[in-house]
Design an enzyme around this catalytic site. Structure first.
Site, PDB file in Angstrom:
ATOM      1  N   LYS A   1     -24.230   9.674 -11.348  1.00  0.00           N
ATOM      2  CA  LYS A   1     -23.431   8.670 -12.056  1.00  0.00           C
ATOM      3  C   LYS A   1     -22.412   9.359 -12.990  1.00  0.00           C
ATOM      4  O   LYS A   1     -22.678  10.459 -13.480  1.00  0.00           O
ATOM      5  CB  LYS A   1     -24.438   7.845 -12.865  1.00  0.00           C
ATOM      6  CG  LYS A   1     -23.924   6.946 -13.910  1.00  0.00           C
ATOM      7  CD  LYS A   1     -25.131   6.353 -14.632  1.00  0.00           C
ATOM      8  CE  LYS A   1     -24.989   6.326 -16.138  1.00  0.00           C
ATOM      9  NZ  LYS A   1     -23.726   6.167 -16.740  1.00  0.00           N
TER      10      LYS A   1
ATOM     11  N   LYS B   1     -23.016  15.952 -14.300  1.00  0.00           N
ATOM     12  CA  LYS B   1     -22.801  16.669 -13.022  1.00  0.00           C
ATOM     13  C   LYS B   1     -21.961  17.927 -13.215  1.00  0.00           C
ATOM     14  O   LYS B   1     -22.339  18.993 -12.763  1.00  0.00           O
ATOM     15  CB  LYS B   1     -21.992  15.807 -12.028  1.00  0.00           C
ATOM     16  CG  LYS B   1     -22.681  14.611 -11.500  1.00  0.00           C
ATOM     17  CD  LYS B   1     -21.773  13.858 -10.540  1.00  0.00           C
ATOM     18  CE  LYS B   1     -20.518  13.307 -11.180  1.00  0.00           C
ATOM     19  NZ  LYS B   1     -20.746  12.302 -12.212  1.00  0.00           N
TER      20      LYS B   1
ATOM     21  N   LYS C   1     -11.669  12.299 -12.134  1.00  0.00           N
ATOM     22  CA  LYS C   1     -11.516  12.789 -13.506  1.00  0.00           C
ATOM     23  C   LYS C   1     -10.927  14.207 -13.533  1.00  0.00           C
ATOM     24  O   LYS C   1     -10.327  14.626 -14.528  1.00  0.00           O
ATOM     25  CB  LYS C   1     -12.886  12.784 -14.201  1.00  0.00           C
ATOM     26  CG  LYS C   1     -12.874  12.001 -15.499  1.00  0.00           C
ATOM     27  CD  LYS C   1     -14.094  12.206 -16.406  1.00  0.00           C
ATOM     28  CE  LYS C   1     -15.458  12.238 -15.804  1.00  0.00           C
ATOM     29  NZ  LYS C   1     -16.488  12.728 -16.749  1.00  0.00           N
TER      30      LYS C   1
HETATM   31  P1  ADP Z   1     -20.138  14.095 -15.357  1.00  0.00           P
HETATM   32  O1  ADP Z   1     -19.528  15.286 -14.691  1.00  0.00           O
HETATM   33  O2  ADP Z   1     -21.380  13.626 -14.658  1.00  0.00           O
HETATM   34  O3  ADP Z   1     -19.171  12.972 -15.550  1.00  0.00           O
HETATM   35  P2  ADP Z   1     -20.241  15.839 -17.655  1.00  0.00           P
HETATM   36  O4  ADP Z   1     -20.861  17.069 -17.082  1.00  0.00           O
HETATM   37  O5  ADP Z   1     -18.768  15.865 -17.876  1.00  0.00           O
HETATM   38  O6  ADP Z   1     -20.623  14.542 -16.802  1.00  0.00           O
HETATM   39  O7  ADP Z   1     -21.026  15.537 -19.010  1.00  0.00           O
HETATM   40  C1  ADP Z   1     -20.689  14.458 -19.839  1.00  0.00           C
HETATM   41  C2  ADP Z   1     -20.894  14.863 -21.304  1.00  0.00           C
HETATM   42  O8  ADP Z   1     -22.278  15.092 -21.549  1.00  0.00           O
HETATM   43  C3  ADP Z   1     -20.172  16.157 -21.666  1.00  0.00           C
HETATM   44  O9  ADP Z   1     -19.603  16.023 -22.926  1.00  0.00           O
HETATM   45  C4  ADP Z   1     -21.273  17.214 -21.650  1.00  0.00           C
HETATM   46  O10 ADP Z   1     -21.035  18.277 -22.526  1.00  0.00           O
HETATM   47  C5  ADP Z   1     -22.472  16.389 -22.090  1.00  0.00           C
HETATM   48  N1  ADP Z   1     -23.742  16.945 -21.571  1.00  0.00           N
HETATM   49  C6  ADP Z   1     -24.090  17.100 -20.290  1.00  0.00           C
HETATM   50  N2  ADP Z   1     -25.334  17.633 -20.171  1.00  0.00           N
HETATM   51  C7  ADP Z   1     -25.781  17.818 -21.447  1.00  0.00           C
HETATM   52  C8  ADP Z   1     -27.003  18.348 -22.021  1.00  0.00           C
HETATM   53  N3  ADP Z   1     -28.016  18.770 -21.263  1.00  0.00           N
HETATM   54  N4  ADP Z   1     -27.087  18.388 -23.384  1.00  0.00           N
HETATM   55  C9  ADP Z   1     -26.062  17.953 -24.159  1.00  0.00           C
HETATM   56  N5  ADP Z   1     -24.912  17.450 -23.690  1.00  0.00           N
HETATM   57  C10 ADP Z   1     -24.762  17.375 -22.349  1.00  0.00           C
HETATM   58 MG    MG Z   2     -17.592  15.459 -13.975  1.00  0.00          MG
END
Ligand code: ADP
Ligand code: MG
Length: 291
Positions: free
Chosen positions: A14, A19, A45
């Site tokens: 999601k 991810k 994105k």
């Molecule tokens: P996606 O790619 O699924 O859209 P992201 O990897 O960009 O999500 O993560 C969304 C937000 O959550 C980012 O700001 C990231 O730094 C934060 N985040 C992801 N995993 C963790 C974690 N294990 N602990 C703290 N923050 C996290």
């Molecule tokens: Mg992403």
């Protein structure tokens, strides 16, 4: 279907579930172990590879294709941390077109450019938005592009709902040479019951938990520096958690066709967990003999 060079792995989940953070740390961990890695962001994105490249702008495949013919690899890729080759498929002009089109365009272009034959990667990671596994977003698991997928999920219902949808897509396409499931990656599990919910979901759908990444400030801080945890805090416990996960995914050949949960059964399952966590948190056991 592209000739296979290296292991091609799709990572779904999601939006906002972690991810890109997880995928980039896996890429970084594999690259520091000496493997040749390509990471392809398949999310409109277009920020999948940011922390591998110090947050610098990278033109997307779709933007470059819109700009004209003769797109070269240098136009749409950048070399990031420890040599990870970074690519972003990009997305449609907002409000126009299908987001999945970027993935199709990216994959076709990379094939035309003979990227996999020439770069000879050990691992290619596809970071794919999976809120809705529509035709376009299913391309990496449908058209022989990857043979294995992982899903990043927390214990929140919407994350599990998206994971279950991915399982539906996998179980539909796996018999026709689609990808199988390598497992579930737990991310941001904080409350004690979170792991239990995710374990139960994996058990019910015939899958495994590949690893669990706790929520941590170290992840947020590394992101603000434009780095993976592997790069920003290589000695940290969190970096080691990502390294173990990368090792597991690199070696795992136990791929399954999951059994997705039906719509109403999923609602009932969630409601039962709702009752259970309320009991756990409040100490009040429901139906305790009507005292
Ligand atoms: P996606 O790619 O699924 O859209 P992201 O990897 O960009 O999500 O993560 C969304 C937000 O959550 C980012 O700001 C990231 O730094 C934060 N985040 C992801 N995993 C963790 C974690 N294990 N602990 C703290 N923050 C996290
Ligand atoms: Mg992403």
């Amino acid at each position: 279907m592209p000739a296979k060079h290296g292991k091609h792995i799709a990572i779904y989940g999601k939006g906002g579930i972690g991810k890109s953070t997880t995928t980039s740390n896996i890429s970084a961990a594999l690259a520091e172990s000496g493997y040749k890695v390509i990471q392809i962001g398949c999310d409109p994105k277009s920020d999948s590879t940011n922390t591998l490249r110090g947050n610098h702008y990278l033109p997307t495949v779709l933007d470059s294709l819109r700009g004209g013919e003769n797109v070269k690899l240098d136009d749409i890729s950048a070399v990031g941390f420890k040599g990870v080759l970074c690519i972003e498929s990009g997305g449609p002009v907002p409000g126009v077109g299908c987001a999945g089109r970027g993935i199709n365009a990216a994959v076709s272009l990379l094939q035309e450019l003979n990227l996999f034959e020439e770069f000879k990667p050990d691992y290619v990671l596809y970071d794919v938005l999976g809120d809705v596994v529509c035709g376009g977003f299913a391309v990496p698991i449908r058209d022989g592009i990857t043979d294995r997928a992982y899903v990043v999920s927390s214990s929140d219902f919407m994350a599990i709902y998206a994971a279950n949808n991915l399982f539906k897509a996998i179980s539909k396409y796996a018999p026709a040479d689609g990808a199988k499931l390598g497992g579930v990656i737990g991310n941001g599990l904080s409350a004690g019951y979170s792991k239990a919910i995710l374990d139960d979901f994996a058990l019910k759908t015939g899958t495994k938990i590949a690893g669990c990444i706790p929520r941590s400030l170290i992840v947020s801080q590394s992101e603000l520096y434009g780095k993976t945890v592997i790069e920003a805090h290589p000695e940290s416990e969190h970096a080691n958690i990502y390294r173990s996960l990368a090792k597991y995914i690199a070696a795992n050949e136990d791929l399954v066709v999951p059994n997705p949960i039906g719509q109403s059964e999923l609602r009932n399952w969630a409601r039962n967990w709702g009752d259970k966590i309320y009991s756990l948190e409040s100490g009040i056991v429901e139906f305790a003999g009507g005292i």
